[in-house]
Structure formats: structure tokens, C-alpha cells
Write a protein that holds these residues in place. Structure first.
Motif, PDB file in Angstrom:
ATOM      1  N   GLY B 309      43.237  39.663  27.244  1.00 39.51           N
ATOM      2  CA  GLY B 309      43.274  39.965  28.669  1.00 39.51           C
ATOM      3  C   GLY B 309      42.841  41.394  28.916  1.00 39.51           C
ATOM      4  O   GLY B 309      43.202  42.300  28.166  1.00 39.51           O
ATOM      5  N   LEU B 310      42.045  41.571  29.955  1.00 38.23           N
ATOM      6  CA  LEU B 310      41.583  42.916  30.294  1.00 38.23           C
ATOM      7  C   LEU B 310      42.256  43.364  31.574  1.00 38.23           C
ATOM      8  O   LEU B 310      42.400  42.589  32.510  1.00 38.23           O
ATOM      9  CB  LEU B 310      40.071  42.921  30.513  1.00 38.23           C
ATOM     10  N   GLU B 311      42.671  44.612  31.588  1.00 36.37           N
ATOM     11  CA  GLU B 311      43.270  45.149  32.799  1.00 36.37           C
ATOM     12  C   GLU B 311      42.594  46.480  33.065  1.00 36.37           C
ATOM     13  O   GLU B 311      42.813  47.443  32.329  1.00 36.37           O
ATOM     14  CB  GLU B 311      44.770  45.346  32.564  1.00 36.37           C
ATOM     15  N   SER B 312      41.767  46.522  34.071  1.00 40.88           N
ATOM     16  CA  SER B 312      41.065  47.775  34.327  1.00 40.88           C
ATOM     17  C   SER B 312      41.859  48.608  35.328  1.00 40.88           C
ATOM     18  O   SER B 312      42.647  48.093  36.110  1.00 40.88           O
ATOM     19  CB  SER B 312      39.661  47.505  34.850  1.00 40.88           C
ATOM     20  N   PHE B 313      41.640  49.907  35.271  1.00 38.90           N
ATOM     21  CA  PHE B 313      42.396  50.808  36.127  1.00 38.90           C
ATOM     22  C   PHE B 313      41.752  50.995  37.497  1.00 38.90           C
ATOM     23  O   PHE B 313      42.287  51.725  38.315  1.00 38.90           O
ATOM     24  CB  PHE B 313      42.511  52.182  35.460  1.00 38.90           C
ATOM     25  N   ILE B 314      40.606  50.351  37.711  1.00 38.82           N
ATOM     26  CA  ILE B 314      39.901  50.568  38.976  1.00 38.82           C
ATOM     27  C   ILE B 314      40.774  50.108  40.126  1.00 38.82           C
ATOM     28  O   ILE B 314      41.274  48.990  40.130  1.00 38.82           O
ATOM     29  CB  ILE B 314      38.594  49.759  39.016  1.00 38.82           C
ATOM     30  N   GLY B 315      40.959  50.983  41.088  1.00 38.03           N
ATOM     31  CA  GLY B 315      41.687  50.591  42.283  1.00 38.03           C
ATOM     32  C   GLY B 315      43.192  50.632  42.112  1.00 38.03           C
ATOM     33  O   GLY B 315      43.930  50.471  43.069  1.00 38.03           O
TER      34      GLY B 315
END
Lengths: 266, 407
Positions: B309-315
Motif C-alpha cells: 500500500g502506498l500513502e503519499s503525503f500530498i495534501g
């Protein structure tokens, strides 16, 4: 089979129990090592085994069983093991041409509208029915992953019906055993799965519950095994016997120890 | 410097750097771009990212499914998807690209170009520095004389014999390289317009067509061993983009109580059967954050082999958090398969983050920098101190003094 687990369960291949439903459940970890244990245990005990393997291929089980000292191909050839490879049967149902009359695929329910597991039950019954030339001990039904049936569109009621029919046929009529693996989760949102798991917990004689450690990942202790043995007599209303052990899985063996007594700590 | 040292997420066991000698008669080692696993002899493929291969225990096994749970805007999952396909191009594998929103030809044109010379200083081992120094002086080596007789490092495409390559995200792959490999396409709007609607096995029409297409390619090209006389075996890399999204005709992403919750899981089950019986590997990206019914994601996880699973910090508020300033997001490895063995090669580090710096995408252990400020407090405690200062405005001086006291 794992020798330490046999000692914990007080089971031996020479005298396997009869008429029992064993539930294997796992939470936050992979409990398939228990399936491999029971598969090799019953094959070594000389029982006729019907293995409904819905999640992995035959070669996967074969390679691991060889590490545990049993050859599945040899068992298949001498008729001791009836192996239903769910992935292959589903492939035949989906991509195959129309089935001939009289040749029903156990996974026919995948293509049908309803969720009727009758063909699978018939398959189990005919494969475990004692034929004249057999000299095997009690028949055993092993199901790897009942939770997959829910993913294929079967309703929980039909899954429970299937288990009930199998119990009648295998446990009481043929005096055999059933071992079933299910996945479960404490905070799971899959209500249908939890329904099946709870129902099976009430019906089974022995529950082996493999849980991942609540504190997270550990290299030396892979998880915790809860062994719940139901009181043998229903009339006397005996208490369930609950024991908890921790385990570490190695290449060919699983070691069990009391909680906190891992070899890495001592 | 500490971050660089821990970069690369090398597992403490070092299992991936050790390669057991496989007997020459073994047909497993003959396929390009694969290597047998140390633990169970299973053929492994590279996922396109050497750091992801480390995390997954050496690579992706042939016949398995890698499921990527997309991050919120699908940016980094798309990148992983492209890396997987680009690796297939460099290794000479066959590709099968399926998408419902982008034409597969466009996807292939945008794949990152492979880096043939190692610019990433971390991954260069001594052998290659010695060879580089050899290039400078043709006379006999005085210090690294043991490396005198070793072959020069290849800069041409023959470097694809190595397992795992690096890619330059800023450049796209050259059209010549694209032409050299064989690939198959599945673009849903195109397929749906050609054939009439059918519904088999109660599955969404798009999924049915995709399965039939994959099965046809596997059978025709002989990936399932149906042409034993074909000496040169090859791998089929299947990439399916954004499965489960609305564009595939499935409503699990847009409805609380979807009509048909079994289509995706049935698809994955039949796909699993297809993958197990052929020399192929599949990557699927799923917009998991859009699926409201979490039971479906649990079932999908159970039916897949490797789940990341990927969790990006954008936003999110973590984007400005100084703790995470080096990273673009977190990676969660939810599941690693145990194939042909009771155990699997699990990496010891569970806190993984990824960063996209200049040209390279790496996955590293999440490393919190030491807090060297005067006030021994993280940003959250800072806010608490601010609020107490406001409350006790009468004794303001004392409050400021109290900030430094941390009982």
C-alpha cells in the motif's frame, strides 16, 4: 506433521480421533502451517484424505509436504489422497466448453447464478465413501480456506449448509474428521465471514487459533497459538480447555513454547 | 549521512546478496531477467525497483500477483506500474498492458528510460569502482590488482543480464527498445466497442473480456507450457491499471452498497489460477482508498499474493511536517506470500518510506532525524506550549520559562 504440536494436542498418528470437527483460524497472520500439519498427520496415520485446496496449487502443498516427510503424489497414486485443486477447476468452469452430462465440476457454482455448493458436497461424499478395496482408516475432509468461498459469491448460509452436510456425512455417518481453515479478524468489517467463523466456533470440537502478536512483528516469535478444546461431554457441560502457546516457524518444523519462553529471550 | 547509510533498505539477513549456485542442467535459470530464490528455488522477477525487491524478499515470484493499493492521486502507484513494465522491456519479457483510461501504447511511450551506468553512489560496489579506475589507467593496477583480469563493466543493453535495474524518470524509453519487445494490449473502450455485451459467471463484462484476453495470449504464445518444443522460454508481465475503478464498469468505488461485490474477487480468483499455471507475473493497481466497503479489500488482500500500500503525503498535513521532509510518502507491505515453504523472507523493517529524488525512486527505512533544537519537543508539544502561553498571559514570563522544562 509437527511433533511438538502432536504432543500439545495429545494426538498420535497411530490412533487418530474420530468424528471430530477441528477449526483452524488465523488472525493477522498466516495459519496455513496448521493445514500442512494436519495434512501430513492424517496421511501418516493412514487415513483417506479428501483435500479441498481452494487457494494454492498442488505443487505448493507437495513441496512442503515433502519437507514434512510425506509425498502427495505417491498418496494420490495409491488412492489415499483425493485432491481438489480449486484454481484448476475454476479455470475449467470459466474457460472450458459445456460440461458433458454426468461430469459435474465441483466448482460449478462459480458460473451459476445461485450459490449452490451441492456439487462440491457430492464430490466430497463420493471421494470419501469407502470402497471395497480400501484399507484406510477413518476418512478426513480438509478444507483450505473456507473464506474464499465467500469471495466467489457464495452466501454464508450456503457455506454453513455445506459444512453441516459434510459433518453429517463425514463425521457421523463415516466416523471421520473434518479440518477447516478460516480467516478472521477482530476488527474485521467482513460481517459474513465473521458469521461463518462464529458459527463454526460453536460447532467444532477443537479450535486452533493462530494469531499474530499484538505487539507487532518479531523475528523470533512468529505468533501465538490458542488451543481451545471443547468439553467432551455436552451433557455434563464441561468447561472449555484453553491453552496459549507461542510459536516460531522454521523451514521444516514449528517449535512451540510457553509465552515469554522463546529461545531468543532465555 | 546517516540517512544515506540506511538507504537501500538492506535486510539484516543479507539474503538477497547471496546467490546459491544452481546446477547447469536446471532449466529454471535459463530465462532472462529471472533468478531462483535462495529459500525455495522459486523463480524470482525484479519488480523494477531494486529497493522494493529487497523489501519483498528478493523479488516477485513467477506466477504471483503484486497488488498495489493506490495512493490518493495515483501518482506514485502509476510510477511503480511503469517501473514494472520498464523492467520487462529491459529484460526482454513479453508485456500485456491493460487499462481502461489510457491507451496502452501511450503508457508504453511514457515508460522511464533505463540507466545503464550507475550514478547512484550507494549501490555501486567495489568491483565497479575498481573497474572505473581501471578505465582511467590502462597499465597494470597496483592497488586493486585482483580486479585486473575481470571484464569491463558493460554499458550496452547486455547489462540486462543483471537482476534489477535503475531507471531515469525524467527520460522516456527509446522507441528502438520498445520495438524490440513483443507486447499485447487491452484497452477497454476499444474492446467494448468491438464486441457485444456479454455476462459470464456474473462478472462485470470488462473483467470477463480481460480474463479471456489474458487466457488467449497465454495459450497462444505458449506461456503455459503448451508448446514444449519451444526452447526459449519467456515471461509474460501483465500490468492492469486501476482495477476496480468506475471505468471498468464496477461500482465498488462509488457506492456504499454496490450491486455486485463479487466481480472483483471472482476476477482475482480466476486470474490467480491463470498465473499459477503459466510463466507470468502480474501487477495490479487498485484505488483502495475509494472502496467504501472494507470487506471487499480484505477479501482482495486474501486473494492476492503480495500486497503493497502506498500513502503519499500530498495534501495531508504530513507534507509540511519537518519530520517527513525528505520523503514523499509511506509504503506499507501488507502481505508477502509463503510459496512452497512454511516461511517467507520478511524484511525486518516495517516502517518504510519512499522518496523520489531527482531521477530515482527509492524505498528506505523511515528515519526520523534527531531533534537537535533547544526545546526538547516535537511539533505537537510545541503547539501545547503555545496554548499554555496564551492562557497564562498574566504570568507570561513564567510561561516562557516553563516551556523549557519538560517533566
Amino acid at each position: 506433521m509437527f511433533v511438538e504440536l502432536n504432543e500439545l494436542l495429545n494426538a498420535s498418528p497411530e490412533r487418530p480421533e474420530q468424528g471430530k470437527l477441528t477449526l483452524l483460524r488465523d488472525t493477522k497472520t498466516d495459519g496455513s502451517f496448521l493445514v500442512h500439519h494436519f495434512l501430513s498427520f492424517y496421511l501418516k496415520a493412514g487415513c483417506k484424505v479428501c483435500f479441498v485446496a481452494l487457494l494454492q496449487s498442488f505443487s505448493h502443498y507437495n513441496i512442503i509436504a515433502q519437507k514434512l516427510g510425506v509425498s502427495l503424489t505417491a498418496a494420490k497414486e495409491r488412492g489415499q489422497l483425493v485432491f481438489l485443486e480449486g484454481l484448476k477447476s475454476c479455470f475449467d468452469v470459466f474457460f472450458g466448453e459445456e460440461q458433458h452430462v454426468g461430469q459435474t465440476n465441483p466448482l460449478q457454482f462459480v458460473s451459476e447464478d445461485g450459490s449452490n455448493l451441492k456439487t462440491m458436497y457430492e464430490f466430497v461424499r463420493t471421494s470419501l465413501m469407502a470402497s471395497g478395496s480400501d484399507s484406510w482408516k477413518c476418512p478426513v475432509l480438509l478444507v483450505d480456506d473456507l473464506s474464499v468461498l465467500l469471495s466467489l459469491g457464495v452466501r454464508p448460509v450456503d457455506v454453513l449448509d455445506f459444512i453441516h452436510y459434510c459433518r453429517v456425512a463425514v463425521c457421523s455417518q463415516l466416523k471421520g474428521n473434518i479440518v477447516v481453515l478460516v480467516h478472521s479478524n477482530d476488527d474485521s468489517e467482513d460481517e459474513e465471514n465473521e458469521l461463518i467463523v462464529n458459527s463454526l466456533c460453536h460447532q467444532s470440537n477443537l479450535i486452533l487459533w493462530a494469531e499474530g502478536l499484538t505487539t507487532g512483528f518479531c523475528k523470533d516469535v512468529h505468533g501465538q497459538l490458542k488451543i481451545i478444546q471443547k468439553g467432551s461431554s455436552e451433557l455434563k457441560a464441561e468447561k472449555n480447555l484453553l491453552r496459549i502457546y507461542q510459536y516460531k516457524i522454521q523451514d521444516k518444523n514449528v517449535t512451540f513454547f510457553a509465552r515469554g519462553m522463546s529461545a531468543a529471550v532465555l | 549521512m546517516a540517512a544515506l547509510a540506511t538507504g537501500g533498505a538492506t535486510p539484516s539477513d543479507g539474503a538477497t546478496s547471496f546467490q546459491r549456485k544452481v546446477p547447469a542442467s536446471s532449466r529454471l535459470a535459463a530465462i532472462a531477467g529471472t533468478r531462483p530464490s535462495v529459500r525455495h528455488g522459486q523463480l524470482l522477477l525484479s519488480s523494477g525497483l531494486p529497493s522494493l525487491d529487497c523489501v519483498l524478499g528478493g523479488g516477485l515470484a513467477v506466477g504471483t500477483l503484486l497488488l498495489i493499493e493506490e495512493d490518493k492521486y495515483g501518482i506514485y502507484s502509476n510510477l511503480l506500474f511503469k517501473y514494472f513494465l520498464a523492467e520487462g522491456i529491459v529484460c526482454g519479457h513479453n508485456l500485456f498492458v491493460a487499462s481502461a483510461k489510457e491507451d496502452p501504447a501511450d503508457i508504453l511511450k511514457e515508460l522511464p528510460a533505463p540507466l545503464f551506468d550507475d550514478v547512484h553512489k550507494n549501490q555501486v560496489d567495489e568491483k565497479e569502482t575498481a573497474i572505473k579506475s581501471k578505465q582511467e589507467s590502462q597499465e597494470s593496477l597496483k592497488i586493486a590488482w585482483r580486479y585486473q583480469n575481470l571484464p569491463k563493466m558493460e554499458v550496452s543493453p547486455a547489462a540486462s543480464a543483471r537482476f534489477g535495474h535503475y531507471y531515469d524518470v525524467s527520460k522516456t524509453v527509446s522507441p528502438e527498445l520498445l520495438k524490440s519487445i513483443k507486447w499485447h494490449r487491452f484497452f477497454l473502450p476499444e474492446v467494448m466497442s468491438l464486441h457485444p455485451e456479454i455476462k459470464t459467471c456474473n462478472m462485470t463484462c470488462g473483467y470477463t473480456r480481460l480474463l479471456q484476453s489474458i487466457q488467449r495470449i497465454i495459450y497462444q504464445e505458449g506461456f503455459d507450457g503448451s508448446y514444449p518444443q519451444k526452447k526459449q522460454k519467456n515471461i509474460l508481465r501483465i500490468g492492469i491499471q486501476s482495477l476496480g475503478s468506475v471505468l471498468w464498469g464496477d461500482d465498488i468505488c462509488c457506492a456504499d452498497n454496490p450491486e455486485d461485490i463479487y466481480s472483483l474477487t471472482k476476477f482475482l480468483y480466476v486470474l490467480r489460477g491463470l498465473l499459477r499455471m503459466s510463466l507470468s507475473a502480474c501487477i495490479i493497481t487498485v484505488p483502495a482508498h475509494l472502496i467504501q466497503n472494507k470487506a471487499i479489500m480484505e477479501r482482495v488482500t486474501n486473494l492476492s499474493d503480495t500486497v503493497v500500500g502506498l500513502e503519499s503525503f500530498i495534501g495531508s498535513e504530513r507534507e509540511t511536517n519537518p519530520l517527513y521532509k525528505d520523503y514523499q510518502g509511506l509504503i506499507h507491505v501488507h502481505q508477502i506470500p509463503r510459496l512452497n515453504s512454511l516461511i517467507c523472507d520478511v524484511s525486518g523493517t516495517k516502517d518504510l518510506a519512499f522518496r523520489l529524488k531527482r531521477k530515482l525512486f527509492t524505498i528506505e527505512r523511515l528515519h526520523l532525524p534527531p531533534d537537535l533544537s533547544d526545546t526538547v519537543s516535537r511539533s505537537s508539544k510545541q503547539d501545547l506550549a503555545e496554548s499554555t502561553k496564551l492562557l497564562s498571559s498574566g504570568c507570561g514570563a513564567m510561561a516562557i520559562g516553563k516551556k523549557h522544562l519538560d517533566f
